[in-house]
Design a protein around this motif. Structure first.
Motif, PDB file in Angstrom:
ATOM      1  N   ALA A  12      -3.448  -0.137   4.315  1.00  0.00           N
ATOM      2  CA  ALA A  12      -4.540  -1.075   4.583  1.00  0.00           C
ATOM      3  C   ALA A  12      -5.207  -1.505   3.277  1.00  0.00           C
ATOM      4  CB  ALA A  12      -5.559  -0.428   5.515  1.00  0.00           C
ATOM      5  N   HIS A  13      -5.359  -0.563   2.346  1.00  0.00           N
ATOM      6  CA  HIS A  13      -5.907  -0.901   1.028  1.00  0.00           C
ATOM      7  C   HIS A  13      -5.002  -1.913   0.324  1.00  0.00           C
ATOM      8  CE1 HIS A  13      -9.044   2.341   0.377  1.00  0.00           C
ATOM      9  NE2 HIS A  13      -8.469   2.729   1.515  1.00  0.00           N
ATOM     10  N   ASP A  14      -3.698  -1.660   0.387  1.00  0.00           N
ATOM     11  CA  ASP A  14      -2.735  -2.531  -0.296  1.00  0.00           C
ATOM     12  C   ASP A  14      -2.788  -3.956   0.253  1.00  0.00           C
ATOM     13  OD1 ASP A  14      -1.943  -0.354  -1.769  1.00  0.00           O
ATOM     14  OD2 ASP A  14      -0.156   0.057  -0.567  1.00  0.00           O
ATOM     15  N   VAL A  15      -2.888  -4.090   1.580  1.00  0.00           N
ATOM     16  CA  VAL A  15      -2.928  -5.409   2.201  1.00  0.00           C
ATOM     17  C   VAL A  15      -4.175  -6.176   1.750  1.00  0.00           C
ATOM     18  CG1 VAL A  15      -3.182  -6.651   4.386  1.00  0.00           C
ATOM     19  CG2 VAL A  15      -1.549  -4.764   4.206  1.00  0.00           C
ATOM     20  N   LEU A  16      -5.329  -5.516   1.794  1.00  0.00           N
ATOM     21  CA  LEU A  16      -6.572  -6.175   1.405  1.00  0.00           C
ATOM     22  C   LEU A  16      -6.569  -6.556  -0.074  1.00  0.00           C
ATOM     23  CD1 LEU A  16      -9.158  -3.981   3.355  1.00  0.00           C
ATOM     24  CD2 LEU A  16      -8.380  -6.286   3.931  1.00  0.00           C
ATOM     25  N   LEU A  17      -6.072  -5.658  -0.915  1.00  0.00           N
ATOM     26  CA  LEU A  17      -6.004  -5.954  -2.353  1.00  0.00           C
ATOM     27  C   LEU A  17      -5.084  -7.132  -2.627  1.00  0.00           C
ATOM     28  CD1 LEU A  17      -5.835  -2.326  -3.789  1.00  0.00           C
ATOM     29  CD2 LEU A  17      -7.746  -3.923  -4.004  1.00  0.00           C
TER      30      LEU A  17
END
Length: 225
Positions: A12-17
């Protein structure tokens, strides 16, 4: 804008970043894996925007919002639609369902900017003047969730409150700024910022009110999120 990501899922962090790379005016200053970690960070730092998961080990995202005194703008990012109404009751800016689509992410960021702009200068808030109870009344458009035809009148819904203004829905629609409201039924105009859920036949608004979707308007709702 300084942003904080709070989610226990690394993906989820990767997608938002990945999405945030397109926005030069937003800088991620901290990534947290739990609500407890985020609260500890926020006790010492201020942020303008928080991307927040709901179901996390220990303290949930909703519980975190309840204990916060001064909240930044919040975009909830979750796989569970059933928390939408509760989230908006806590004044979140938007509610994104995982997997988060690029188009919906962009819409959420636009809402953040609009809210930031409205709080910077209340004079920039848009309004409409309606004839209500034999007087001209100024009504803020961001407070209106929908307009509904009612014979020779139009119901103006603001949360659970309603007032009547005289005239056809079509005439009233011509007074509204393009892009903020959309017709979803021959008798209903909806404020897009108040829509939190949809199914094949209806929309759910922040107040919990459900409005019908007319068959001829379904195509217009295809790209809502």
């Amino acid at each position: 804008m300084k942003a904080l990501i709070v989610d226990d899922e690394p993906l989820a962090h990767d997608v938002l970043l990945h999405y945030l790379k397109e926005y030069d005016d937003i800088r991620v200053v901290k990534q947290c894996n739990s609500a407890t970690e985020a609260l500890s960070y926020l006790a010492q730092h201020q942020v303008d925007l928080m991307f927040l998961d709901i179901q996390m080990p220990g303290l949930s995202g909703v519980d975190m919002l309840r204990v916060m005194a001064n909240k930044p703008q919040v975009i909830l990012c979750t796989a569970f639609q059933e928390y939408a109404i509760e989230g908006f009751e806590l004044d979140v800016t938007d509610y994104l369902l995982k997997p988060v689509r690029a188009e919906r992410f962009a819409q959420a960021i636009e809402k953040v900017r609009q809210r930031l702009s409205s709080t910077t200068s209340s004079n920039e808030r848009q309004s409409v003047v309606l004839r209500v109870d034999r007087e001209d009344r100024k009504v803020w458009l961001d407070c209106i969730e929908c307009f509904e035809s009612y014979g020779n009148f139009v119901k103006v819904w603001q949360d659970q409150q309603c007032c009547l203004t005289h005239g056809p829905l079509k005439t009233l629609a011509e007074k509204l700024p393009s892009g903020d409201f959309m017709q979803v039924h021959k008798s209903v105009l909806v404020n897009k910022a108040h829509i939190i859920a949809k199914d094949a036949t209806s929309l759910t608004l922040k107040s919990g009110r459900k409005v019908p979707i007319g068959k001829s308007f379904k195509a217009d709702l295809a790209d809502l999120w």
